[in-house]
Enzyme design. Structure first.
Site, PDB file in Angstrom:
ATOM      1  CG  ASP B  15      -2.232  -0.630   0.988  1.00  0.00           C
ATOM      2  OD1 ASP B  15      -2.247  -1.738   0.422  1.00  0.00           O
ATOM      3  OD2 ASP B  15      -3.259  -0.026   1.353  1.00  0.00           O
ATOM      4  NE  ARG B  94      -1.328   3.815  14.692  1.00  0.00           N
ATOM      5  CZ  ARG B  94      -0.588   2.860  14.149  1.00  0.00           C
ATOM      6  NH1 ARG B  94       0.755   2.894  14.231  1.00  0.00           N
ATOM      7  NH2 ARG B  94      -1.152   1.864  13.505  1.00  0.00           N
ATOM      8  CG  ASP B 123      -4.246   3.244  13.233  1.00  0.00           C
ATOM      9  OD1 ASP B 123      -4.252   3.561  14.440  1.00  0.00           O
ATOM     10  OD2 ASP B 123      -4.027   2.089  12.836  1.00  0.00           O
ATOM     11  CB  SER B 179      -4.393  -5.989   7.766  1.00  0.00           C
ATOM     12  OG  SER B 179      -5.411  -5.409   8.542  1.00  0.00           O
TER      13      SER B 179
END
Lengths: 421, 421, 421, 421
Positions: B15, B94, B123, B179
Site C-alpha cells: 500500500d 501513534r 489510525d 491485516s
C-alpha cells in the site's frame, strides 16, 4: 420475663452458637435463622444444634432462586466488579439474606435482629443498613460491637470455655487459619494467616476451583446466549465446531452449570488487597468461577450489540456506582434503587450468543453473533469496502474535530511551548 | 516543477509503496519515514525499496526508548484499558510515531505529510489530529480518502497492476487473509476473514504468544517492583520461594522482559468487537503480553498502597477518560494534556513489590508488600484485634449513615410500597 | 420532471424564501413547513408568501402543547443547563420541530427534507441527526453546505438580487445587525455586531424581557407547586403572606404564566460565549424568563425533598449529560433515550411548593414546604434537639472516617512533608 | 495536677465561654484561640473575657490574607458551588482556621484541641478531620458530643446558670432567634426560627447585603481581570463606557472590593435547604456577595478562553468533587489534595477581562475580552464568513456522527417502535 424476641442470623459455627447462648443468658427469646444461598452446609445439624442450645425456633429459608434471578444475573448484566477484580460474591448475597431474615423476624414478631459479624468488616454494615431500610423501627443487637460482649469474649479460649459451660459442642478439628464465606457465586478466604498480604495462600486452602494442574486436558467449548443482557441458555459442545451435547436453561441451572464447568477448568481464583467501606484495607482471596465466565461473555456480547455511547455512559457511571454501592452495603437505598433502574434500559440490544472455550484456568472468547442486532455490520466495517461510505466524510469529521486541536497547537506555539509527549 | 515535499509514513508494504509511487506521479517529492516501535521488520529492505521507487530520502527513527518511557509505562501507571479488555497497543504507538514523523517532516522542509491509513479506521484520526496539533499549518495527504485515488485503486488487482507498471516488487506469498499492526507492546489482527465476528481465528494466525499447549510445564515466578506506580525492577526467581536468578532494570529491559516471559507462557491474547471512534464497530484480535502482566501487577499494588478515595476518583474519571482519549487519537489535545497531568499525582504512594506466577496462559498474583507505605496495617485490619479501634465507633458510623436510609424505608412504607430486591 | 419532493423548514424570512425559490429552480417540488413553538410570527403572511413563491403546499403545525409537556417541563425537572448559564431554549425546541417536520414530510411523500441553517452552527446538526434517527433513509438538502449554493449566494446582496429576480418581497426595514431565534421558552440573539464578544448589546435589542428600570415597583409573590418534579400549579398572591388571587394549572398555562411574570419583572437575560458542538466558540444573548423561574424553584424544592445521594448522582451524571446531549442535537439517540429514562425515577419525591418573589430582575425563594415528604425534619435537624439522636454516634462516624485521614497525616510526616493549605 | 493543655477554638460568645470554664473545672489548662477571618468582632473584648474566665493565654491569628489567597480565590478559580447555589462560605473558612488552631496548639504544647460545634453539624467534622490529618496523635475534646456535658447543659437556662456561677458575663440583649457564622466571604444564618423551612426570614435578619430597595439607583460598572483563572485587578468605572476611576489590585483588596460593591448593590443573598454531611437536611440563609460576583465573572471568562473539552471534564469531575469535599470537611485529605492539583492546570488559558454592571441585586456580564487567548475568533465563528472553513466538512462530520444514529432509527423500526419525544 423476656426482654423480647431476637431473630439471629445463625451459621451453626462457634461464634453464632455463643451469641445464641449469650442472648438467652441476657433474657431474650431467640429465633435462629439460616439462609440457603448455595453454600456447602449441614443444615440439619445446624438446626439440631440451635434448638439444643435453646432457640425457640429454627427457620431455614432457601433463597437460591431469588439470589440468582434478582441479584446474580443482574450483576452480570451490569458487569459489576469492585476495584478491578473482585466480583462481589459476598456482597451480592447480603441483600437476599437481609430480606429473608427480616421476613422471618416479622413473621415471628421479633423486635430485634442480631448477627455475628465483627465490628471491623463490611458485612455488619450490609446487614444493618438493609435492616433499617426494610424496617426503620427494628432494633439491632450486634454483639461484637457491644463493649460488654467484647470484654467477656476476648479470644478463642473465652469462646471455648463458654461453649463448655453451655454444653455447646465444638468441632474437634482445629479451626482453619483463615475464615471463609461461601455461597453459590463464590467462596471468600480472609483473616488469619491471610492478613499478611505477602503470604501466598497454601494450595490446600482453595476449595471450590481446581488447581490448573488438576484441570482436564481437553478444552470445553460452550455457547452462552443472552437476551436483554441476561443469560438464557448455555449450550455445551463436544468440540470447537462440535455439536451441542447439552442445552441448559433456567436461571439457577445456567448459573450452576457455569459454576460447575468453571470450577472444573480452574477458572476464577483471585487474591487481592481491597478497601473496606470503613476505611481499612483488607486482604481477601476469592474463588468466583460462574461470575467470571458469565461476566466475560456478557462484556464480549456488548461489544457486538451495544451502542457505543450508551456503553460509555453505563461503563463510567452505572457499573462503578452500582458496584460500589453493593460493596458498601447500600443495596436498600434510594440511590441504589435509582441506579438499578438504569441496568435494564441499557441492555435492550444485548441479544446474541458468545462462544467460549474453558481450558487450563482460563475462559476465552472465540466468537459471537446476534440474529437480531444490526449495530455491527461486517460489510460496512470492512476496510475493503466503500459501500454506503464516503471517505470524504471522514475528512470533514477530522477537520471539524481539528478546529479546536489546531488552536491548541497554535496557542502552544504562541507561548513558546512545544506540543510534546 | 515539484508540487512540494511530502513526508510519507512508509511501511515497506504494498500500500504505502503504491502511495509513494503515486505521490511521485502527482509531482511531489517524497521523504519516506519509518519508525522503529519494536515491530519485527526488515528495515534495510524497506529503505532499499523506498529509494528504488524514487523517494528522495529514507529516514528511520528508533523511538523504542521513548515509546516505553513516555507512553507504555505511563499507560500501566494509569491502568489504561479500552472497553474492558483492549490495552490500546496500537493507539499507544501513534503519538510517538506522529511526533517522529512531524520532526522528520520539519527537518526536511516538507509542506505535506501523508500516510496509508484507510478512511474507515482510527489510525488516520490518531495521526492527523496529532499532525495538526504539532503544526496547525501542516497539509495532509490521505490518499485513501481522496476520490481520485480510491477511484484508481478499487481493489488489490489495481494495486498489483500499478506496482508492475512502476517496477515495484510484490511479495510472492499471497497476502494473509487479515491485516496486522505490530509494535513492542502488541500485535493486532483485523480485517479479512476476521470481519465475520463469529469466525474463530485460526491457530496459526497468532504470532507472538504461545498457545497454552506449547507453554512450559514449569511455572515462572517473578517479582515486579514499582516506584510511584512505574515498574523499576523485575526479579526472576527459580521457584515460589526461590532465589533471584536475574534482576532486570531499565524501562526498555523491563518491558521486553515482561514481553518475553508473557509470550513464552501464553499470556495476553484477546478477541473483541470494539467501537471505533468513527462510529463503526470492528472486530480485532490482539496479543498484548507485556501490558497484561504489568497492568495486573500495578492494579494489585494499588490495592495495598493507594488511598481508597483517590483510587475511586482515578478509576472513575482519569482511567476511562485517558483510555478513551488515547483510543480516539486525542493524545495531543488540551484535554489529554490535562488528564495526563493527573496520573503522576495519583501515584505517589504506589511503591512496593508484587509477586506473580506466570503459567499456562495466565499470570496470577501470589503476594505483595511495600516497605514504605503504611495504608495497609495487618494488625489494624485484623478481625481478631481491637487495638486502636473502638467497635462502638462503627455503631455510630452505621447510625449516621442510616439516618437517610431509615427515611427511605419510612417513605416507602408511607407510600404503601415495600423495600424489596 | 420533478427531482422529487422536498419538505422545507420555512420561516417566512429572506433566507428560506430564497432556498424555496432555488429548490424550485433545481427542479424539486416543495412543501413549506412551519412549526408554531410560541414565537411571535405572522403565520398567515408566511403562508401567503410561500405559496406565492411556488410551494405546492404550506403546512403549519402547532406543537406548543407538546413542546411544553414533553420537552420544556422535563428540562425543568432535570435542571438542564449548558455551561452554567444557558438554559438551552433553542436546543430544546429542535426535537419537536424535527419530529413535526418529519411527520409532514412523511404525510406528503417527500423524499427530501431541507432547512436554512448555516454550516457553522448547532442547529443543522440538531435537525439532521433527528431526521436520520426518525427515518434513516431520508435525504437531506442543506443548501448552506452545498458548494454550488454558497458560490451563488456569497452575501446579502446576492440574496436580494435573486429575490428581485424571483419576485420575492424583501422587508423594507433593513435587517437588524444580529439574528434571532424565538420560541415560548426564550429568544436568542447572535451573529452580526454580537460576534465581537466585548460589544455590549444595545438596550433596544432586548425584546421580551423588561429592563430593570421598567419593571414594576411592587414585588410579585407566587407559589409554584410541583408533583414528581413537574410544576402543576402556580398560585399568584397579592402580597408576601397575601391571599391567592389566581391559580394557574395546565402545562401550557403554567409555562406561559411563568413567562409573562418573568418578562414583566425583568428576569432571565444572559450574555455568554459558548462552545458550539462543532468546536467553534460563539457569543449569544438570551432572554429565558420562564425556564429561569421554574428551574430555580425546582432546584430549591429538591433541597427539601430529594435524597442527598440520588441528587448527587443525578447532578453529576444525568443533568450535565442530558444538557450536553440536548445542546449537541443528540435528542434522538440511544444515549439520550437512556439518560431521559433516568429523569422520572429521580423525581418521585420532588413534591411540594416553593414560594418566590419576583422583583427588579430577580426571582428569590422565600420559603418552601412539602405535605408528603419526610426527608426534612425540623426537630431532627434542630441544633437544640437531641431527640432520636445520639451525639456519640457522630464521634464514631468521625473516627471511622478519620482512619484513612490519620494515615494521610502520618504518611506525610513519614515523608517529611507537612499537611498544608 | 493538670490533665493537660487544651487549645480551645474560642468565639467570645456564651457557648465557648461555658466550655472554657467547664474545661478548667475538669482540670485542664486552656489556651483560647481565635482566628480573624474577616468577621465583625470585638477581639479585644473576647481576649479580656477569655482571660477573665481563666484561660492561660489568648492567641488571635489573623489569617485573612491566607484565607483569600489560598482558599477563596482558588474556589473562584474552580467555580466551587454546593448543591447549585451555596458558595461554601463557611466551609471555605474551616481549613485556614483548623491549620491556625493546630499551629497554636503545637506552639503551646497542647495535647488537646477543643471546639464548641454541635454534634449535628458539618463544622465539627470539618475541624476534626483537619485536626487528625495535621496531627494524627492530637486528642479532641468535643463537649457537645460528650454525654456528661450534654447532660449538664440541656438548655439555654443551664448555660446561663453556669455562667452566673462562674461569673461569666452574659449579653443583656436576648440572643437572636437564629445563629450566624461570619467571615469575609459571607455570613450564614441557621437554626432557631429558620428551622421551619417555609418561614421567610425577617428583613432585619439580613446584615451584610443591602435590600434591593436600599440599593443605589445608579448602576456600577466594573471590569475584572483574571490571570490563569485568578482575579488580579478590578477596575471601577464611572459609566458603561466610562473611564476608570479606581484600580484595585492585590488578593485581599480585590476580594474586599468585590465584597463592598456587592453588598452595596444588594448582590448575593440565598435561602436554601441543603444536605449536611451527616445525612440530615438543614435550612440555611447566606449572604455571599464577593464570591457571587467573582465566580460569575470567572465562569464567563472561561466561555471565551477555555477549551471546550477541558471545561467539560473540569465541570463534570473537578468542580463538583472539590465542592463536595470542601463541604464535607475533607480539605485535608489525599483525595482533596489530588483534586486541588487539577485546578491550576485547567486554568492556564483563563486570561482576560470581564465587564460587569452591578445594579439592583444583580451583577450582569456586559462584555469580555482577552488579549492573549485565541480560542474565540470572531471571523471564524461568524455566520457570514467562510474563511478557513469548508461547509462540506460539516456534512462529513454529521454523516460520521449519524452512522450510529441511523442504526438507532433502523433498530427501532425493526422492533416496530418509533423514534419519538
Amino acid at each position: 420475663m423476656s426482654k423480647g424476641k431476637v431473630c439471629l442470623a445463625y451459621s451453626g459455627g462457634l461464634d453464632t452458637s455463643i451469641i445464641l447462648a449469650w442472648l438467652l443468658d441476657q433474657g431474650y427469646e431467640v429465633v435462629a435463622f439460616m439462609a440457603n444461598v448455595g453454600q456447602e452446609e449441614d443444615f440439619a445439624a445446624a438446626e439440631k444444634k440451635a434448638l439444643a442450645i435453646g432457640a425457640t425456633k429454627y427457620v431455614l429459608v432457601d433463597v437460591q432462586e431469588e439470589f440468582v434471578s434478582k441479584i446474580l444475573l443482574p450483576a452480570v448484566q451490569v458487569n459489576a466488579v469492585y476495584e478491578d477484580v473482585y466480583l462481589l460474591g459476598t456482597a451480592l448475597a447480603r441483600p437476599v439474606i437481609t430480606k429473608a431474615q427480616m421476613s422471618v423476624a416479622l413473621e415471628n414478631n421479633c423486635q430485634f435482629v442480631s448477627h455475628g459479624c465483627t465490628g471491623k468488616g463490611n458485612d455488619q454494615i450490609r446487614f444493618e443498613q438493609g435492616f433499617y431500610a426494610i424496617d426503620p423501627e427494628i432494633q439491632i443487637i450486634a454483639p461484637w460491637r457491644l463493649p460488654e460482649f467484647c470484654e467477656k469474649f476476648k479470644g478463642r479460649k473465652d469462646l471455648i470455655d463458654y461453649a463448655a459451660l453451655k454444653g455447646i459442642p465444638v468441632a474437634q478439628t482445629g479451626a482453619k487459619p483463615w475464615s471463609t464465606d461461601e455461597n453459590m457465586a463464590h467462596i471468600s478466604y480472609e483473616a488469619g494467616i491471610l492478613e499478611e498480604p505477602n503470604t501466598t495462600p497454601p494450595k490446600d486452602m482453595w476449595k471450590l476451583i481446581n488447581d490448573i494442574d488438576n484441570t482436564p486436558n481437553t478444552p470445553q467449548f460452550i455457547n452462552i446466549t443472552f437476551e436483554k443482557g441476561l443469560p438464557t441458555k448455555i449450550d455445551i459442545l463436544d468440540g470447537q465446531e462440535g455439536k451441542v451435547v447439552e442445552t441448559v436453561t433456567g436461571d439457577l441451572n445456567i448459573f450452576l452449570t457455569a459454576s460447575k464447568l468453571g470450577r472444573l477448568h480452574g477458572i476464577g481464583r483471585i487474591d487481592i488487597v481491597e478497601n473496606r467501606y470503613i476505611n481499612l484495607k483488607s486482604r481477601g482471596c476469592y474463588e468466583q468461577a460462574p461470575l467470571t465466565i458469565l461476566r466475560q461473555a456478557h462484556v464480549d456480547l456488548e461489544g457486538l450489540t451495544m451502542d457505543k455511547e450508551v456503553r460509555q455512559i453505563r461503563d463510567q457511571f452505572v457499573t462503578p456506582t452500582y458496584s460500589r454501592l453493593l460493596y458498601n452495603g447500600a443495596y436498600f437505598t434510594p440511590e441504589c434503587e435509582f441506579i438499578r433502574g438504569m441496568i435494564k434500559p441499557s441492555q435492550v440490544s444485548v441479544n446474541g450468543t458468545v462462544r467460549l472455550v474453558l481450558y487450563k484456568g482460563k475462559s476465552t472468547v472465540i466468537g459471537r453473533y446476534s440474529d437480531s442486532e444490526i449495530l455491527y455490520n461486517a460489510i460496512e466495517s470492512s476496510m475493503d469496502e466503500l459501500t454506503g461510505f464516503s471517505p470524504v466524510d471522514t475528512t470533514g469529521f477530522i477537520n471539524i474535530q481539528s478546529i479546536r486541536i489546531k488552536k491548541y497547537g497554535l496557542t502552544k506555539k504562541n507561548r513558546g511551548e512545544t506540543v510534546d509527549l
